[in-house]
Design an enzyme around this catalytic site. Structure first.
Site, PDB file in Angstrom:
ATOM      1  CG  ASP A 161      22.519  58.761  19.080  1.00 22.97           C
ATOM      2  OD1 ASP A 161      21.683  59.142  19.913  1.00 22.97           O
ATOM      3  OD2 ASP A 161      23.552  58.147  19.382  1.00 22.97           O
ATOM      4  CG  PHE A 197      22.944  64.097  40.204  1.00 24.48           C
ATOM      5  CD1 PHE A 197      22.953  65.476  40.170  1.00 24.48           C
ATOM      6  CD2 PHE A 197      22.434  63.415  39.105  1.00 24.48           C
ATOM      7  CE1 PHE A 197      22.469  66.163  39.078  1.00 24.48           C
ATOM      8  CE2 PHE A 197      21.950  64.096  38.010  1.00 24.48           C
ATOM      9  CZ  PHE A 197      21.962  65.467  37.986  1.00 24.48           C
ATOM     10  NE  ARG A 250      31.029  91.368  38.507  1.00 25.57           N
ATOM     11  CZ  ARG A 250      31.203  91.698  39.780  1.00 25.57           C
ATOM     12  NH1 ARG A 250      30.185  92.167  40.480  1.00 25.57           N
ATOM     13  NH2 ARG A 250      32.395  91.558  40.347  1.00 25.57           N
ATOM     14  CB  THR A 271      19.395  62.566  22.319  1.00 23.15           C
ATOM     15  OG1 THR A 271      20.200  62.138  23.411  1.00 23.15           O
ATOM     16  CG2 THR A 271      18.612  63.789  22.731  1.00 23.15           C
ATOM     17  CE  LYS A 318      17.735  57.466  19.669  1.00 24.67           C
ATOM     18  NZ  LYS A 318      19.192  57.155  19.747  1.00 24.67           N
TER      19      LYS A 318
END
Length: 1110
Positions: free
Chosen positions: A410, A551, A596, A655, A748
């Site tokens: 994980d 967001f 930059r 994940t 998973k």
């Protein structure tokens, strides 16, 4: 329940407490009646002896297996599933028949009882530990509504339909339908660290109907394992209200920032979503144990075959030889050759039974226990911060640690600390903070002087006094505007606790920015539905919040439109660099220098994803600055992953995060090489069931595969069709590391099954949250991290660690040692038992196949228990081929276990052939030496027995590479016991009292006997000594090269993270979803006026005093 607009008030109406709630999906009905235990008692799951259909589960967790009544029968049933135990039980029964009992029954029964007792006590001890753990969970307190009001009960007493009151910082005991809370609009905040490892807050909100009135009939879904989805309808007065996951409090969540919340228990016990994701208990066996079980079965089949052949020989001997000899004819008693052969068959089965190593299993268990203790005693895996050592919860998987080929990990809370740190910023073209190539030197970069800030609580990992001086002296307006944007553009919630301000954020990166601004003098104090209050260098300012653009993963930015105290309007926006740079004014100042800084210093993290403009408000922006936030890894994670990859272990990271987060962490933890080019893998999508994959190529000799969007459908597709799954696994096997994103807990486990299905590799899964439990149980080895994320992973894991970096030592040191020791132990144990037992076969050719034992009766049990047990146990406990430092330095030595070099069919065949040779020497050489002499049967038996003891003792001396005082003491004590016990059992006193059991008497000092013993021992051990010498002279293995190195070498590690123009990845990857913007703009969950701020006045006074001093 009743509540006002400002604060809910609770009243109990017992006459109206039988509210009925219906949960249904399709034709199935999930029915709940509030506080009606009689109704739910009829549907509660019954014991096994009741044949009624089981429905509702109790809330008590039961992971233990035994009770007082079931321990003995159930444990015996489990132990007799082992073929060896059944075999020896049958041998004991045969030994009770006098006609075929070649050796007494107690020689087999006593070892069998010892084996069963020790294994039973071990199982009982482990089960009692599980029972204590269950008791701690089941006895947690919670408030349940009863006719007498809210009463404190235990978790195990919670039933479906109960109304619960959850206080702040309490753990949710069952899956609840949120009814009401102490916050406005029945909003509450929860922490899901024990479920998914995320420490940032998430919100849940009750329906407005349940917020005001509670008499309702909702229809919901049946219990399932979908953590992130919930669908249902609430029917109230002819209207339908949708229910989703935002209205559900899952078991394991922790209530935060909310004084209390009220919920209705809808799923309890094993019906809870998190427990349905835990999977079933899987009995795990190591590959070495499986291989050795096959060897044992082969030994038994060979034993039966040999017994048949010896029985045929006995029948032929009785048919052809015995009639010609008067003495043998008289001893036969008139029995037919067939009957004599039948008795000889069972006699040889009993006589050869010691070749079946019953003592091996009990010794095996003891060695595993000691190996587990050594893991717990290793101070290098002790974490002093939480006083937690490493723990081996499973006592049978130690050697499997030395054969791991796939590591599935994980991310959140396992590789990272889930704590973001403000490292650098770029304002007006100037970079503040340490550059990536700079090291922190105390003299050159002293800690910041923030004594003037009463809101400074420490913890700022930022070292550049220039920025602080410019802010305090107000020499840089751009810096002040930059800090103002940090303190205003967010969705963080604040609270005052013990005189200090605490922040709770929807994402850890937002919290890191607000905390950094607070330490630098710009303090976010509070917010309401239409205002934000801040403190800038001691001056309290109130901004009117006009709009908040939240967001999202698509926008990758957020903005706030505020009215300044002076009346001006400003829009502050923050987001990923590639998104913000496109929205800047043309010829924006400092744009080129900031670009930059992004190129050279890597100030922003995340992958560049170009999106179109969203919203006309976010145009023609002025660039204020750039922030660098570090998602801090746990200590030693990059070094650990680098060492594991050098050891040949393929590292997979599974994940639930999005691609940007996972890829960035992959770079920082050295899962992906810094110089790797990421290419979209459309050309291989048809081979992986159209999964979205990214292939990373670096040079000509290394390839990495990451799978960022392996959703539920593709995984099911890969599992369903062997061809596609095999192709995907074959492709991933060509890569050193794999990265899977947006993976659910169930997926998973499916990925682990996919690897186990199409490879023979040993898999290890490591995680820290309840969402990793299924994966941990499915893998060959499960490791749980005990941190701040809860204990669900540890409780279901085979091994428990405090830090991911400890996994390197657990595998490369303890795993390698355990595999090496267990393999040498099994080879030696197989050699000494078979060489000891096969002597009876060769002696049968000289005894007329009569099943006459060559050894004395008491020598047979003492050989296993006293004469040869202690040296092999010391070998299996202390043996080392390389030191711990060598195992970590030369990680490639770990590949020995992955290739299974030490326990292969070739090595097993060599051990068996060597034991056959030794048994031939032990039998034939003394017979030849004593031929045509006056020495009797007792002398032959003692000579063969002594030669056998000396041979196996010399063999253990040859096999031992790492000597300790315990090895020397064990060998000396074993030899001393042989001579002492031999003198005792051959004493005249015992012979006179029990002549049937002690039929040998006296001792022999004949030189011929001792010379024969010496010659037999040397001849038997000659092949082992010759093979050892030839191996050293003719070959040079990896271990020899390691030992021959005089100067230590440093492990080559990949260089630091470098970025170029086309390889730069954009930031803002840590936000997992939408924040609290919708709640803030709608006013839901926020007070109309700012709450009282404890300690704020004192802090303000302190600020004025400090400003005066400045």
């Amino acid at each position: 329940f009743a509540c006002s607009d400002s604060l809910p008030l609770l009243t109990v109406r017992t006459q109206n407490i039988d509210t009925t709630i219906f949960f249904s999906v399709s034709d199935n009905t999930w029915e709940v009646k509030a506080n009606c235990h009689h109704f739910h008692g009829q549907l509660r799951r019954k014991p096994f002896r009741c044949f009624r259909q089981r429905r509702n589960a109790e809330n008590a967790v039961r992971s233990y297996r035994y009770t007082v009544l079931t321990f003995l029968p159930l444990n015996l049933y489990e132990q007799f599933q082992r073929f060896a135990n059944i075999f020896f039980l049958l041998v004991v029964i045969l030994q009770c028949v006098p006609a075929i009992a070649t050796i007494p029954w107690y020689t087999t029964l006593l070892p069998l009882i010892i084996v069963l007792s020790v294994r039973g006590m071990k199982d009982l001890s482990a089960d009692l530990a599980r029972r204590r753990s269950d008791s701690q969970i089941n006895s947690r307190p919670c408030d349940v509504l009863t006719p007498a009001g809210f009463t404190t009960l235990q978790w195990k007493d919670v039933c479906i339909g109960d109304v619960l009151r959850i206080h702040k910082d309490q753990i949710i005991p069952a899956d609840l339908l949120l009814l009401c809370s102490s916050e406005p609009h029945s909003l509450c905040y929860v922490e899901t660290a024990d479920i998914d490892g995320e420490t940032n807050l998430k919100y849940r909100q009750a329906l407005s109907i349940t917020h005001s009135e509670l008499i309702s009939d909702p229809a919901e879904e049946n219990p399932n394992n979908r953590l992130y989805s919930f669908k249902g309808d609430l029917y109230w007065r002819g209207k339908t209200h949708r229910l989703d996951i935002e209205h559900i409090l899952l078991r394991g969540m922790v209530l935060r920032n909310t004084d209390c919340a009220y919920g209705l228990a809808i799923y309890t016990g094993s019906d809870c979503k998190i427990l349905r994701n835990s999977g079933q208990v899987i009995v795990k066996k190591t590959q070495v144990e499986k291989d050795f079980n096959r060897v044992v079965i082969g030994i038994v089949l060979t034993l039966l075959l040999v017994a048949v052949l010896m029985a045929v020989g006995s029948g032929l001997f009785e048919y052809r030889v015995s009639p010609k000899m008067e003495v043998l004819s008289a001893l036969g008693g008139g029995s037919t050759p067939v009957y004599r052969g039948f008795l000889a068959f069972w006699g040889y089965v009993i006589l050869l039974s010691p070749s079946m190593p019953i003592a091996l299993y009990i010794t095996f268990e003891m060695i595993h226990v000691v190996h587990c203790l050594l893991i717990g005693w290793d101070l290098h895996m002790y974490w002093a911060n939480n006083d937690t050592p490493a723990q081996a919860r499973s006592k049978s998987l130690n050697e499997e640690l030395g054969q791991v080929g796939h590591l599935l990990s994980d991310k959140t809370g396992t590789l990272t600390q889930n704590r973001l740190i403000f490292r650098q910023c770029c304002i007006a073209g100037d970079i503040y903070g340490l550059l990536p190539h700079q090291k922190l030197v105390h003299r050159k970069h002293p800690p910041l002087d923030l004594s003037w800030n009463p809101y400074s609580y420490g913890g700022l990992h930022f070292h550049d006094q220039r920025l602080v001086d410019r802010l305090v002296k107000q020499q840089c307006p751009q810096s002040q505007e930059f800090l103002t944007s940090l303190v205003l553009c967010h969705t963080v919630m604040s609270e005052w606790k013990n005189g200090t301000i605490r922040y709770q954020a929807a994402s850890p990166d937002e919290e890191a920015l607000v905390v950094a601004a607070r330490e630098l003098g710009w303090v976010f104090l509070s917010r309401t539905r239409d205002s934000l209050t801040i403190n800038a260098l001691g001056q309290t300012l109130n901004y009117e919040l006009l709009a908040l653009l939240d967001f999202t993963s698509d926008r990758r930015r957020m903005s706030v439109l505020v009215r300044e105290p002076g009346g001006g309007l400003k829009l502050y926006c923050k987001g990923a660099d590639v998104v913000i740079l496109e929205r800047l004014q043309k010829d924006s100042p400092h744009q080129e220098s900031t670009a930059r800084a992004l190129e050279v210093d890597g100030l922003q993290e995340g992958e560049a994803l170009v999106e179109e403009l969203h919203g006309r408000m976010e145009r023609e922006l002025m660039l204020l600055g750039v922030t660098a936030i570090e998602d801090r890894l746990q200590d030693g994670v990059p070094e650990a992953i680098s060492s594991l990859r050098q050891a040949g272990i393929k590292v997979w990271v599974l994940t639930g995060d999005k691609t940007e987060t996972a890829v960035n962490v992959g770079y920082s933890c050295r899962l992906i090489d810094p110089d790797t080019n990421l290419l979209q893998g459309e050309e291989i999508q048809h081979n992986t069931c159209r999964c979205s994959v990214i292939v990373c190529r670096c040079g000509n000799d290394s390839t990495h595969l990451t799978s960022p969007q392996l959703s539920s459908s593709p995984i099911k597709c890969l599992l369903m069709f062997n061809k596609w799954g095999a192709r995907f696994v074959a492709l991933s096997n060509q890569c050193q590391s794999v990265l899977c994103c947006r993976v659910t807990p169930g997926q998973k486990a499916e990925v682990v099954r996919l690897i186990r299905k199409h490879t023979s590799s040993v898999t290890l899964a490591i995680g820290d949250g309840a969402n990793d439990v299924n994966m941990i149980k499915t893998a060959h080895i499960g490791v749980g991290l005990c941190g701040v994320e809860g204990s669900q992973a540890v409780q279901n894991a085979d091994f428990a660690l405090s830090q991911f970096s400890f996994l390197c030592r657990l595998l490369l040191v303890h795993g390698h040692w355990s595999y090496y020791r267990i393999c040498k132990f099994l080879h030696y144990f197989l050699f000494k038992t078979t060489a000891f037992a096969l002597v009876h076969i060769w002696f049968g050719f000289f005894s007329g196949f009569s099943a006459q034992p060559l050894y004395e009766t008491w020598f047979i049990p003492f050989y296993t228990i006293a004469y040869t047990s202690m040296p092999v146990q010391c070998l299996a406990i202390f043996e080392q081929d390389v030191s711990a430092e060598g195992c970590l330095r030369w990680a490639a030595l770990y590949k020995t276990g992955q290739r299974r070099d030490l326990f292969s069919p070739a090595t097993l065949a060599a051990s068996l052939l060597y034991s056959v040779y030794t048994s031939l020497v032990l039998c034939l050489l003394p017979l030849g030496a004593f031929h045509s002499t006056a020495l009797d049967y007792q002398t032959l038996a003692i000579t063969v027995a002594t030669s056998a003891v000396f041979t196996v003792t010399i063999e253990i001396i040859i096999q031992t590479r790492y000597w300790t005082k315990y090895n020397i003491a064990a060998i000396c004590l074993s030899l001393a016991l042989y001579f002492i016990l031999t003198l005792i059992v051959h004493s005249k006193i015992l012979h006179d009292k029990l002549p049937a059991d002690f039929y040998f008497t006296g001792t022999s000092l004949n030189p011929v006997v001792w010379l024969t013993i010496l010659l037999t021992t040397c001849t038997a051990t000659l092949p082992s000594l010759t093979g050892l010498a030839l191996n050293v002279v003719l070959t040079q293995s990896s271990k020899h090269r390691v030992h021959s190195m005089m100067l230590p070498t440093q492990v080559r590690r990949p260089g630091g993270f470098r970025r170029g123009g086309v390889l730069r990845h954009s930031s803002y990857a840590m936000s997992q979803g939408a924040g609290f913007g919708r709640l803030i703009t709608s006013g839901t969950g926020l007070h109309a006026t700012a709450p009282a701020q404890e300690g704020a006045e004192a802090a303000a006074n302190g600020t004025k005093e400090n400003n005066d001093k400045l």
